[in-house]
Design a protein around this motif. Structure first.
Motif, PDB file in Angstrom:
ATOM      1  N   CYS A 160     -39.411  19.171 -33.130  1.00  0.00           N
ATOM      2  CA  CYS A 160     -40.153  19.620 -31.963  1.00  0.00           C
ATOM      3  C   CYS A 160     -39.563  18.955 -30.724  1.00  0.00           C
ATOM      4  O   CYS A 160     -39.417  17.725 -30.691  1.00  0.00           O
ATOM      5  N   ILE A 161     -39.215  19.767 -29.723  1.00  0.00           N
ATOM      6  CA  ILE A 161     -38.620  19.258 -28.485  1.00  0.00           C
ATOM      7  C   ILE A 161     -39.445  19.733 -27.296  1.00  0.00           C
ATOM      8  O   ILE A 161     -39.645  20.939 -27.126  1.00  0.00           O
ATOM      9  N   HIS A 162     -39.934  18.798 -26.503  1.00  0.00           N
ATOM     10  CA  HIS A 162     -40.546  19.122 -25.215  1.00  0.00           C
ATOM     11  C   HIS A 162     -39.682  18.482 -24.140  1.00  0.00           C
ATOM     12  O   HIS A 162     -39.514  17.263 -24.109  1.00  0.00           O
ATOM     13  N   LEU A 163     -39.130  19.310 -23.266  1.00  0.00           N
ATOM     14  CA  LEU A 163     -38.205  18.834 -22.237  1.00  0.00           C
ATOM     15  C   LEU A 163     -38.682  19.337 -20.882  1.00  0.00           C
ATOM     16  O   LEU A 163     -38.887  20.539 -20.698  1.00  0.00           O
ATOM     17  N   ARG A 164     -38.897  18.397 -19.957  1.00  0.00           N
ATOM     18  CA  ARG A 164     -39.380  18.761 -18.617  1.00  0.00           C
ATOM     19  C   ARG A 164     -38.415  18.254 -17.559  1.00  0.00           C
ATOM     20  O   ARG A 164     -38.006  17.089 -17.589  1.00  0.00           O
ATOM     21  N   LEU A 165     -38.058  19.143 -16.639  1.00  0.00           N
ATOM     22  CA  LEU A 165     -37.319  18.719 -15.460  1.00  0.00           C
ATOM     23  C   LEU A 165     -38.342  18.345 -14.398  1.00  0.00           C
ATOM     24  O   LEU A 165     -39.148  19.176 -13.976  1.00  0.00           O
ATOM     25  N   LEU A 166     -38.328  17.089 -13.979  1.00  0.00           N
ATOM     26  CA  LEU A 166     -39.311  16.598 -13.013  1.00  0.00           C
ATOM     27  C   LEU A 166     -38.800  16.693 -11.584  1.00  0.00           C
ATOM     28  O   LEU A 166     -39.591  16.793 -10.644  1.00  0.00           O
ATOM     29  N   ALA A 167     -37.480  16.635 -11.418  1.00  0.00           N
ATOM     30  CA  ALA A 167     -36.878  16.744 -10.086  1.00  0.00           C
ATOM     31  C   ALA A 167     -35.422  17.125 -10.252  1.00  0.00           C
ATOM     32  O   ALA A 167     -34.820  16.875 -11.293  1.00  0.00           O
ATOM     33  N   GLY A 168     -34.860  17.755  -9.241  1.00  0.00           N
ATOM     34  CA  GLY A 168     -33.445  18.080  -9.309  1.00  0.00           C
ATOM     35  C   GLY A 168     -33.052  19.181  -8.348  1.00  0.00           C
ATOM     36  O   GLY A 168     -33.833  20.093  -8.082  1.00  0.00           O
ATOM     37  N   ARG A 169     -31.841  19.090  -7.832  1.00  0.00           N
ATOM     38  CA  ARG A 169     -31.311  20.080  -6.910  1.00  0.00           C
ATOM     39  C   ARG A 169     -29.945  20.577  -7.382  1.00  0.00           C
ATOM     40  O   ARG A 169     -29.700  21.765  -7.435  1.00  0.00           O
ATOM     41  N   ASP A 170     -29.074  19.646  -7.743  1.00  0.00           N
ATOM     42  CA  ASP A 170     -27.719  19.983  -8.169  1.00  0.00           C
ATOM     43  C   ASP A 170     -27.730  20.414  -9.643  1.00  0.00           C
ATOM     44  O   ASP A 170     -28.222  19.694 -10.509  1.00  0.00           O
ATOM     45  N   SER A 171     -27.178  21.586  -9.915  1.00  0.00           N
ATOM     46  CA  SER A 171     -27.247  22.143 -11.268  1.00  0.00           C
ATOM     47  C   SER A 171     -26.546  21.264 -12.313  1.00  0.00           C
ATOM     48  O   SER A 171     -27.029  21.115 -13.433  1.00  0.00           O
TER      49      SER A 171
END
Length: 206
Positions: A160-171
């Motif tokens: 089971c994988i839960h992955l969250r992007l919390l901040a970011g601009r550059d790909s």
């Protein structure tokens, strides 16, 4: 503490679209030898190996003259299958792992449960992420294929994988933070814990 066994997974997968060979050692040092023909993907898998401390030998020859989709997905499927094989009966492991990793302005959090039940959730990527062009990949690969990679690994490894992007601009930073967060969470989840006897589940099976 359960007796430690050699935890190596080795998978070869061949279709009309790709030929993939993967060998993993969960108890390695992060050594890698990776060649998929997709440069940015090689970069991400090298980071995955380095920060998970899982030794990885990965070779893929795919129809990248069409696009990179089959090569990327089929490699992830084989990685997941090799992980499942290497984990064995999962005796003595921590089972859960949680990591938060920054890369400049990007910040990603990943939680892994080596549960035997496959699930993947990826959230927080900006809509523009899907249209990012990185390292010669075609425009739609990075955002959509990042999700696809983790989904294929989860479903084939039974994790089971839960992955969250919390901040970011550059790909580039966004995807690299995501891969490194997954690597660190996976590293924690598959590690042995000296206090664990048997399988870390009240059911006695993972």
């Amino acid at each position: 503490m359960a007796e430690k066994q050699e935890r190596i997974g080795e998978v070869s997968r061949s279709t009309s679209e790709s030929q993939v060979s993967v060998k993993l050692n969960l108890d390695g040092t992060g050594r890698s030898n990776i060649s998929t023909g997709v440069g940015f993907y090689d970069h991400m898998l090298t980071a995955l190996s380095k920060h998970s401390l899982i030794d990885m030998d990965i070779s893929t020859k795919g129809d990248i003259h069409i696009d990179g989709h089959h090569t990327i997905e089929d490699t992830a499927i084989a990685i997941g299958q090799a992980l499942r094989q290497a984990l064995g009966d999962k005796r003595g492991i921590r089972r859960f792992g949680d990591a938060m990793v920054p890369l400049d302005e990007a910040l990603a959090q990943c939680v892994v449960d080596v549960a035997g039940r496959a699930y993947a959730s990826l959230s927080g990527e900006p809509e523009s992420q899907i249209n990012a062009r990185i390292g010669g990949l075609e425009p739609h690969y990075i955002g959509s294929m990042t999700y696809h990679v983790f989904e294929a690994i989860a479903f084939n490894a039974g994790i089971c994988i839960h992955l969250r992007l919390l901040a970011g601009r550059d790909s580039h930073h966004i995807v690299e933070a995501e891969f490194k967060a997954f690597a660190r969470a996976l590293r924690a989840a598959v590690e042995y814990d000296d206090r664990v006897t048997g399988v870390p589940s009240t059911k006695g099976l993972l």
